[in-house]
Scaffold this motif. Structure first.
Motif, short mmCIF file in Angstrom:
data_model
loop_
_atom_site.label_atom_id
_atom_site.label_comp_id
_atom_site.label_asym_id
_atom_site.label_seq_id
_atom_site.Cartn_x
_atom_site.Cartn_y
_atom_site.Cartn_z
N LEU A 2 -5.24 3.04 10.50
CA LEU A 2 -4.32 2.84 9.38
C LEU A 2 -2.91 2.63 9.91
N GLU A 3 -2.28 1.56 9.50
CA GLU A 3 -0.90 1.26 9.89
C GLU A 3 0.05 1.96 8.91
N ILE A 4 0.81 2.93 9.44
CA ILE A 4 1.66 3.73 8.55
C ILE A 4 3.14 3.55 8.84
N ASP A 5 3.51 2.56 9.67
CA ASP A 5 4.93 2.36 9.97
C ASP A 5 5.73 2.05 8.71
N HIS A 19 0.81 -1.21 0.00
CA HIS A 19 0.00 0.00 0.00
C HIS A 19 0.85 1.26 0.00
N LYS A 20 2.17 1.14 0.34
CA LYS A 20 3.02 2.34 0.35
C LYS A 20 3.21 2.90 -1.06
N PHE A 21 3.22 2.03 -2.08
CA PHE A 21 3.34 2.52 -3.44
C PHE A 21 2.02 3.18 -3.88
N GLU A 77 11.45 -6.67 10.60
CA GLU A 77 11.58 -5.25 10.26
C GLU A 77 11.11 -4.38 11.43
N HIS A 78 10.13 -4.88 12.17
CA HIS A 78 9.65 -4.13 13.33
C HIS A 78 10.76 -3.98 14.36
N ALA A 79 11.56 -5.03 14.55
CA ALA A 79 12.66 -4.98 15.52
C ALA A 79 13.72 -3.98 15.11
N GLU A 80 13.92 -3.79 13.81
CA GLU A 80 14.90 -2.82 13.34
C GLU A 80 14.56 -1.41 13.80
N ARG A 81 13.26 -1.15 14.00
CA ARG A 81 12.84 0.18 14.42
C ARG A 81 12.70 0.32 15.93
N TYR A 82 12.34 -0.77 16.62
CA TYR A 82 12.00 -0.65 18.03
C TYR A 82 12.96 -1.37 18.98
N LEU A 83 13.79 -2.24 18.46
CA LEU A 83 14.80 -2.90 19.29
C LEU A 83 16.07 -2.05 19.25
N PRO A 84 16.65 -1.70 20.40
CA PRO A 84 17.83 -0.81 20.41
C PRO A 84 19.08 -1.51 19.90
N LEU A 85 19.12 -1.78 18.60
CA LEU A 85 20.23 -2.53 18.02
C LEU A 85 21.53 -1.75 18.03
N THR A 86 21.47 -0.40 18.08
CA THR A 86 22.70 0.39 18.08
C THR A 86 23.50 0.21 19.36
N THR A 87 22.87 -0.30 20.42
CA THR A 87 23.57 -0.50 21.69
C THR A 87 24.04 -1.94 21.87
N VAL A 88 23.72 -2.81 20.91
CA VAL A 88 24.03 -4.24 21.05
C VAL A 88 25.46 -4.51 20.58
#
Length: 402
Positions: free
Chosen positions: A41-44, A1-3, A233-244
């Motif tokens: 509407l899911e817009i993430d 739906h993003k396109f 993909e959800h974890a890429e946004r909400y899991l603090p991967l930059t601190t891992v």
């Protein structure tokens, strides 16, 4: 739906511009405000797509605008450019940040960093280029200097702030520390027990599990837990991967562990990703698999999920013991022959950049044994206490109930 949404944006922009000149920007802005306020509407995914698209378009726009600039154009500028730069750097931008952050809870140190390194340039370059063409056609004096002036500001600020951003952030104490979190795949009772043991030794941990019950239990234990798949993909946004800095797969499902090893090996390098085998019977399969290098198998030959789970269910606890000159590694093995060594810990504080905690898990082919001054984190078997049988006065062994 993003396109589909992108197509609607382009249609809105075109139709609005056709009806009223230069109204397309306002039309798509209103469209975005309306979209953001839709509750159902899911817009993430749309936001993520927008960020990627914006990066591509902005990069392309910078190249196109800079391609119009000649080196001779920069030579038209005189020494007054430095006065203009000083006003932009030390007056205009700090004043803009002060006004835009007024009334917010943003710390003053963060505002100072923003005032120095916040992005600037692309809007001025785009608008200035359009205005310069109109002003040159209108024969306004020095109109040809607008574009060189803007790009001079962009070049100098990018170079200057790139060199000074890190020292300034460190001076103000807002620099993000080096990655220091252990991501544990799984929040089962084994992972929670190990997570609690690491947390007691000032090691930052973050658990992840797709089962809500496990995540709820972890959070009740004071352990942060991401509810979901850490490879999503959800974890890429909400899991603090930059601190891992390291990943340990402690799921009883070896396929989940394999996916975690494969995914995070590309992000953190293979030497920082480890996995626990589910049972002794699967050890050979794990070692023969390309996803499970022998050095990635956690806790050596004695460690498996089944054995760890059994010891914890019987009352085993994760604790730390310091190795000293009097209490060597060999002595430790004699005294704690039933314990399962998990990690070697060096250092006292994990949040101190000067003396950070260094964590090394025990693996199958571990080369360097624990040294003097280091701590061994191990799963200790349940203690045995001597209780007196009240019926006949005789003593009997019983496991201490904890």
């Amino acid at each position: 739906h993003k396109f589909g949404i992108l197509a609607l944006v382009l249609i809105s922009f075109t139709v609005s511009n056709h009806l009223s000149h230069e109204s397309g920007l306002l039309a798509v802005t209103v469209f975005g405000i309306w979209l953001a306020n839709q509750d159902d509407l899911e817009i993430d995914s749309v936001l993520e797509f927008k960020e990627d698209l914006s990066m591509i378009l902005i990069s392309t726009l910078f190249i196109l605008l800079a391609a119009r600039l000649q080196l001779s154009d920069l030579m038209m500028l005189d020494s007054d450019i430095f006065i203009f730069l000083a006003v932009v750097l030390f007056i205009a931008r700090p004043l803009c940040i002060a006004i835009s952050t007024f009334g917010t809870d943003l710390p003053i140190r963060s505002r100072l960093v923003l005032a120095w390194i916040a992005p600037r340039g692309i809007v001025a370059a785009a608008v200035g280029s359009v205005f310069a063409l109109s002003m040159i056609e209108a024969e306004i004096a020095d109109a040809e200097k607008i574009v060189p002036l803007i790009f001079t500001v962009i070049i100098i600020t990018v170079v200057l702030q790139s060199l000074t951003a890190t020292p300034l952030a460190k001076l103000l104490g807002v620099r993000q520390p080096a990655p220091n979190t252990i991501l544990i795949i799984g929040a089962n009772h084994v992972a929670r027990a190990i997570g609690r043991g690491l947390k007691e030794q000032n090691v930052q941990v973050h658990l992840s599990d797709p089962a809500w019950e496990n995540c709820k239990m972890a959070r009740m234990d004071g352990l942060p837990c991401y509810y979901g798949n850490p490879q999503s993909e959800h974890a890429e946004r909400y899991l603090p991967l930059t601190t891992v800095r390291s990943v340990m797969a402690l799921s009883p499902n070896r396929h989940h562990n394999a996916l975690g090893v494969q995914y995070f090996s590309h992000l953190l390098k293979e030497k920082n990703v480890f996995s626990l085998r589910s049972s002794n019977s699967q050890a050979r399969a794990n070692k023969d698999s390309a996803m499970f290098l022998s050095r990635q198998i956690l806790f050596g030959d004695s460690g498996s999920y089944a054995r760890l789970s059994s010891l914890i269910a019987k009352g085993g606890k994760v604790s730390a013991t310091r190795i000293s000159e009097e209490f060597s590694w060999e002595k430790y093995q004699e005294v704690n022959n039933e314990a399962i060594p998990l990690f070697i810990l060096q250092g006292e504080k994990d949040n101190d950049e000067d003396s950070p905690v260094k964590l090394r898990p025990f693996t199958i082919n571990m080369e360097k044994p624990p040294q003097e001054g280091e701590r061994i984190i191990a799963l200790q078997p349940p203690k045995i206490s001597v209780l007196k049988d009240p019926s006949n006065g005789k003593s009997k062994n019983a496991k201490e109930d904890k």
